[in-house]
Design a protein around this motif. Structure first.
Motif, PDB file in Angstrom:
ATOM      1  N   VAL A 133       0.842  -1.198   0.000  1.00 52.74           N
ATOM      2  CA  VAL A 133       0.000   0.000   0.000  1.00 52.74           C
ATOM      3  C   VAL A 133       0.882   1.255   0.000  1.00 52.74           C
ATOM      4  N   GLY A 134       0.498   2.243  -0.800  1.00 50.15           N
ATOM      5  CA  GLY A 134       1.207   3.511  -0.818  1.00 50.15           C
ATOM      6  C   GLY A 134       2.371   3.567  -1.778  1.00 50.15           C
ATOM      7  N   SER A 135       2.528   2.524  -2.583  1.00 49.39           N
ATOM      8  CA  SER A 135       3.616   2.510  -3.568  1.00 49.39           C
ATOM      9  C   SER A 135       3.282   3.453  -4.731  1.00 49.39           C
ATOM     10  N   ILE A 136       4.235   4.323  -5.086  1.00 52.10           N
ATOM     11  CA  ILE A 136       4.029   5.257  -6.207  1.00 52.10           C
ATOM     12  C   ILE A 136       4.430   4.558  -7.504  1.00 52.10           C
ATOM     13  N   GLN A 137       3.430   4.255  -8.317  1.00 51.96           N
ATOM     14  CA  GLN A 137       3.664   3.521  -9.559  1.00 51.96           C
ATOM     15  C   GLN A 137       3.953   4.436 -10.745  1.00 51.96           C
ATOM     16  N   LEU A 138       3.535   5.675 -10.627  1.00 55.22           N
ATOM     17  CA  LEU A 138       3.742   6.655 -11.697  1.00 55.22           C
ATOM     18  C   LEU A 138       3.813   8.042 -11.060  1.00 55.22           C
ATOM     19  N   HIS A 139       4.764   8.851 -11.495  1.00 58.11           N
ATOM     20  CA  HIS A 139       4.878  10.223 -11.006  1.00 58.11           C
ATOM     21  C   HIS A 139       5.219  11.104 -12.206  1.00 58.11           C
ATOM     22  N   ARG A 140       4.280  11.942 -12.582  1.00 55.76           N
ATOM     23  CA  ARG A 140       4.429  12.680 -13.842  1.00 55.76           C
ATOM     24  C   ARG A 140       4.004  14.133 -13.674  1.00 55.76           C
ATOM     25  N   GLU A 141       4.801  15.024 -14.218  1.00 56.82           N
ATOM     26  CA  GLU A 141       4.428  16.436 -14.290  1.00 56.82           C
ATOM     27  C   GLU A 141       3.590  16.640 -15.546  1.00 56.82           C
ATOM     28  N   LEU A 142       2.358  17.121 -15.359  1.00 50.70           N
ATOM     29  CA  LEU A 142       1.525  17.442 -16.514  1.00 50.70           C
ATOM     30  C   LEU A 142       1.836  18.846 -17.021  1.00 50.70           C
ATOM     31  N   ASP A 143       2.149  19.725 -16.084  1.00 48.61           N
ATOM     32  CA  ASP A 143       2.598  21.086 -16.390  1.00 48.61           C
ATOM     33  C   ASP A 143       3.256  21.612 -15.118  1.00 48.61           C
ATOM     34  N   THR A 144       3.874  22.738 -15.211  1.00 50.06           N
ATOM     35  CA  THR A 144       4.539  23.307 -14.042  1.00 50.06           C
ATOM     36  C   THR A 144       3.548  23.457 -12.888  1.00 50.06           C
ATOM     37  N   GLY A 145       3.853  22.799 -11.760  1.00 49.27           N
ATOM     38  CA  GLY A 145       2.986  22.868 -10.588  1.00 49.27           C
ATOM     39  C   GLY A 145       1.803  21.934 -10.625  1.00 49.27           C
ATOM     40  N   LEU A 146       1.685  21.128 -11.659  1.00 50.25           N
ATOM     41  CA  LEU A 146       0.561  20.196 -11.788  1.00 50.25           C
ATOM     42  C   LEU A 146       1.137  18.785 -11.911  1.00 50.25           C
ATOM     43  N   GLU A 147       1.075  18.023 -10.801  1.00 44.10           N
ATOM     44  CA  GLU A 147       1.733  16.727 -10.750  1.00 44.10           C
ATOM     45  C   GLU A 147       0.735  15.588 -10.515  1.00 44.10           C
ATOM     46  N   LEU A 148       0.943  14.521 -11.264  1.00 41.41           N
ATOM     47  CA  LEU A 148       0.080  13.342 -11.195  1.00 41.41           C
ATOM     48  C   LEU A 148       0.852  12.166 -10.597  1.00 41.41           C
ATOM     49  N   LYS A 149       0.202  11.451  -9.664  1.00 43.66           N
ATOM     50  CA  LYS A 149       0.771  10.226  -9.106  1.00 43.66           C
ATOM     51  C   LYS A 149      -0.265   9.105  -9.194  1.00 43.66           C
ATOM     52  N   ARG A 150       0.221   7.912  -9.482  1.00 42.70           N
ATOM     53  CA  ARG A 150      -0.627   6.714  -9.373  1.00 42.70           C
ATOM     54  C   ARG A 150      -0.111   5.937  -8.163  1.00 42.70           C
ATOM     55  N   VAL A 151      -0.974   5.763  -7.161  1.00 43.75           N
ATOM     56  CA  VAL A 151      -0.554   5.208  -5.877  1.00 43.75           C
ATOM     57  C   VAL A 151      -1.392   3.974  -5.550  1.00 43.75           C
ATOM     58  N   SER A 152      -0.727   2.917  -5.103  1.00 41.14           N
ATOM     59  CA  SER A 152      -1.439   1.689  -4.746  1.00 41.14           C
ATOM     60  C   SER A 152      -2.241   1.884  -3.474  1.00 41.14           C
ATOM     61  N   CYS A 153      -3.399   1.217  -3.412  1.00 36.75           N
ATOM     62  CA  CYS A 153      -4.293   1.335  -2.263  1.00 36.75           C
ATOM     63  C   CYS A 153      -5.067   0.025  -2.090  1.00 36.75           C
TER      64      CYS A 153
ATOM     65  N   GLY B 256      -8.286  25.751 -27.054  1.00 40.40           N
ATOM     66  CA  GLY B 256      -8.337  26.882 -27.973  1.00 40.40           C
ATOM     67  C   GLY B 256      -7.019  27.160 -28.673  1.00 40.40           C
ATOM     68  N   GLU B 257      -7.009  28.211 -29.517  1.00 44.60           N
ATOM     69  CA  GLU B 257      -5.832  28.521 -30.330  1.00 44.60           C
ATOM     70  C   GLU B 257      -4.641  28.936 -29.484  1.00 44.60           C
ATOM     71  N   ASP B 258      -4.898  29.572 -28.359  1.00 46.01           N
ATOM     72  CA  ASP B 258      -3.812  30.032 -27.499  1.00 46.01           C
ATOM     73  C   ASP B 258      -3.553  29.064 -26.338  1.00 46.01           C
ATOM     74  N   ALA B 259      -3.879  27.800 -26.576  1.00 49.79           N
ATOM     75  CA  ALA B 259      -3.778  26.814 -25.495  1.00 49.79           C
ATOM     76  C   ALA B 259      -2.349  26.639 -25.016  1.00 49.79           C
ATOM     77  N   GLN B 260      -2.240  26.545 -23.708  1.00 50.64           N
ATOM     78  CA  GLN B 260      -0.949  26.211 -23.100  1.00 50.64           C
ATOM     79  C   GLN B 260      -0.709  24.710 -23.272  1.00 50.64           C
ATOM     80  N   SER B 261       0.477  24.282 -23.565  1.00 52.89           N
ATOM     81  CA  SER B 261       0.759  22.865 -23.804  1.00 52.89           C
ATOM     82  C   SER B 261       1.174  22.159 -22.508  1.00 52.89           C
ATOM     83  N   PHE B 262       0.880  20.861 -22.466  1.00 56.47           N
ATOM     84  CA  PHE B 262       1.315  20.035 -21.350  1.00 56.47           C
ATOM     85  C   PHE B 262       2.803  19.728 -21.480  1.00 56.47           C
ATOM     86  N   THR B 263       3.458  19.550 -20.342  1.00 55.65           N
ATOM     87  CA  THR B 263       4.860  19.139 -20.388  1.00 55.65           C
ATOM     88  C   THR B 263       5.013  17.634 -20.399  1.00 55.65           C
ATOM     89  N   HIS B 264       4.088  16.925 -19.717  1.00 53.19           N
ATOM     90  CA  HIS B 264       4.100  15.446 -19.644  1.00 53.19           C
ATOM     91  C   HIS B 264       5.514  14.910 -19.405  1.00 53.19           C
TER      92      HIS B 264
END
Length: 449
Positions: free
Chosen positions: A114-134, A438-446
């Motif tokens: 439990v609590g193992s981080i399987q994925l840790h990814r920056e989607l954009d500056t200050g926006l972070e995604l984690k996949r954690v076991s539960c 939109g046309e002026d969309a900010q891009s993800f860093t991924h």
């Protein structure tokens, strides 16, 4: 195994033995177990390990009572003529009990899933995604005459942060009650609520359990193929299926004869009632006259009843095997033997009659072994070793809640890693989706972190 297929739904009140005896509906019991599981899910590894040690100590203290209860079940089983294979699983002597208690402690030494981080990814500056076991939540486990399974399953459930509703066979009812009472006593002395482990005692409760999709997250049936199918067809809860164990050993033309005799004997007689015991021996036609007399003598010396096809009986006399034998899990000192034309014939036979549990090849030909291992459809495919190694404890899982023969994971012996799922955790700083449109969309860093 007793016929656990329910014939009617029982809405009456049922009696449960727990630390303090109480009367409650099964829904009440499930609610209590779910609440306990939710608290358990947030506990630290140390607190869960302390609970497991407390359980082990309580089981040791209750050993005389547990063995007395098991003796009562065994006496009743003998009087009712319980099948030899089921009686072997039912009997719980001091050595077997001590081994099971050691297994509880070994689970505490395993890595917390439990609590193992399987994925840790920056989607954009200050926006972070984690996949954690539960944890999954609440497990519903239905099993036959195996009281030691109570200890294995409970230990794995606690370590993985899950509650568990246990439904044992009627033939083991006194043993299961004594074991669960001791386990709950151990939990009461820890930070884990005793209600995290509950025992169901009546056949009618089996069908009720299958209807508790609001509270139970996974059903694990351990019994006959027909019973597993019944469970799958009568519940909306996900089912982890393990039915028959029709295991094969193929002796290739390039096999080491002496090793192949030893492996066949071990696979069959080490514990014939186990689901990973050998049921069908396949022998390459080119070595049948050399291998069969040696293997047959060794097996018969261990009291194994042998049944062979026509080609086998041309080499050595024995009873005739039929198509029914190829599809039978004996769970006893009975073995069917077939001579095959070669590797392709062996693979075809296994994929036709096998249950997807465990199949093995004996050969010194690495290419033949690679072909066998890649094309045999089973949860366990072994090269030059006994089928009896297909076991959660022997794999280093500490114990197992069962063996899954389905293709979707978890597959094979299901230990701690098979009892957790995962969730996605996303942390931002006021981020909104409109920024990325939109046309002026900010891009993800991924960007993986």
């Amino acid at each position: 195994m007793e016929d656990q297929t329910p014939t009617r739904k029982n809405n009456s009140y049922c009696k449960r033995k727990i630390v303090t005896v109480l009367t409650a509906t099964l829904t009440d019991v499930a609610q209590q177990t779910r609440a306990a599981a939710q608290d358990l899910a947030g506990l630290s590894t140390d607190l869960k390990n302390q609970a497991l040690e407390s359980i082990a100590q309580a089981l040791e203290a209750a050993t005389p009572k547990i063995l007395e209860a098991n003796a009562k079940d065994c006496q009743r089983a003998q009087e009712s003529g319980l099948a030899t294979a089921l009686y072997a699983r039912l009997k719980l002597d001091a050595t077997k009990l001590a081994g099971a208690i050691a297994g509880v402690r070994s689970v505490a030494s395993l890595t917390d899933p439990v609590g193992s981080i399987q994925l840790h990814r920056e989607l954009d500056t200050g926006l972070e995604l984690k996949r954690v076991s539960c944890p999954l939540g609440v497990l519903g486990v239905i099993f036959e005459a195996r009281p030691d399974a109570v200890m294995q399953i409970s230990a794995l459930a606690i370590k993985s942060g899950n509650g568990v509703l246990l439904k044992g066979g009627q033939e083991a009812i006194h043993s299961c009650q004594a074991l669960v009472e001791a386990i709950q006593t151990g939990l009461a002395a820890s930070t884990v609520a005793p209600e995290a482990v509950a025992l169901l005692t009546s056949r009618e409760e089996t069908l009720e359990l299958l209807n508790l999709d609001q509270y139970v997250n996974l059903i694990i049936p351990r019994g006959s193929n027909s019973f597993v199918r019944f469970v799958q067809e009568n519940t909306r809860i996900p089912v982890l299926g393990h039915a028959e164990g029709i295991c094969h050993l193929y002796i290739d033309q390039q096999a080491n004869i002496a090793q192949s005799v030893d492996v066949a004997v071990d696979s069959k007689i080490q514990y014939p009632a186990a689901c990973n015991a050998l049921e069908t021996l396949l022998v390459h036609k080119d070595i049948a006259s050399d291998y069969l007399p040696k293997a047959v003598k060794a097996l018969q010396n261990q009291g194994v009843e042998l049944r062979g096809d026509a080609a086998v009986r041309d080499v050595i006399e024995m009873d005739s095997a039929t198509d029914t034998d190829w599809a039978t899990e004996y769970s006893d000192l009975v073995l069917s033997i077939k001579v095959v034309d070669g590797l392709e014939d062996a693979i075809a036979h296994i994929n036709t009659y096998g249950s997807g549990h465990t199949d093995a090849i004996m050969t010194t030909d690495d290419q033949a072994a690679a072909t066998f291992c890649s094309r045999v459809d089973a949860a366990g495919v072994f090269h030059n070793c006994s089928t009896r190694f297909a076991d959660g404890f022997r794999y280093g899982f500490g114990a197992e809640v069962g063996i899954s023969t389905q293709r979707m994971p978890p597959r094979g012996p299901v230990g701690l890693e098979g009892l957790v799922t995962y969730k996605y955790l996303l942390q931002g700083q006021g981020h909104i989706v409109a920024t990325y449109a939109g046309e002026d969309a900010q891009s993800f860093t991924h960007r993986d972190l």
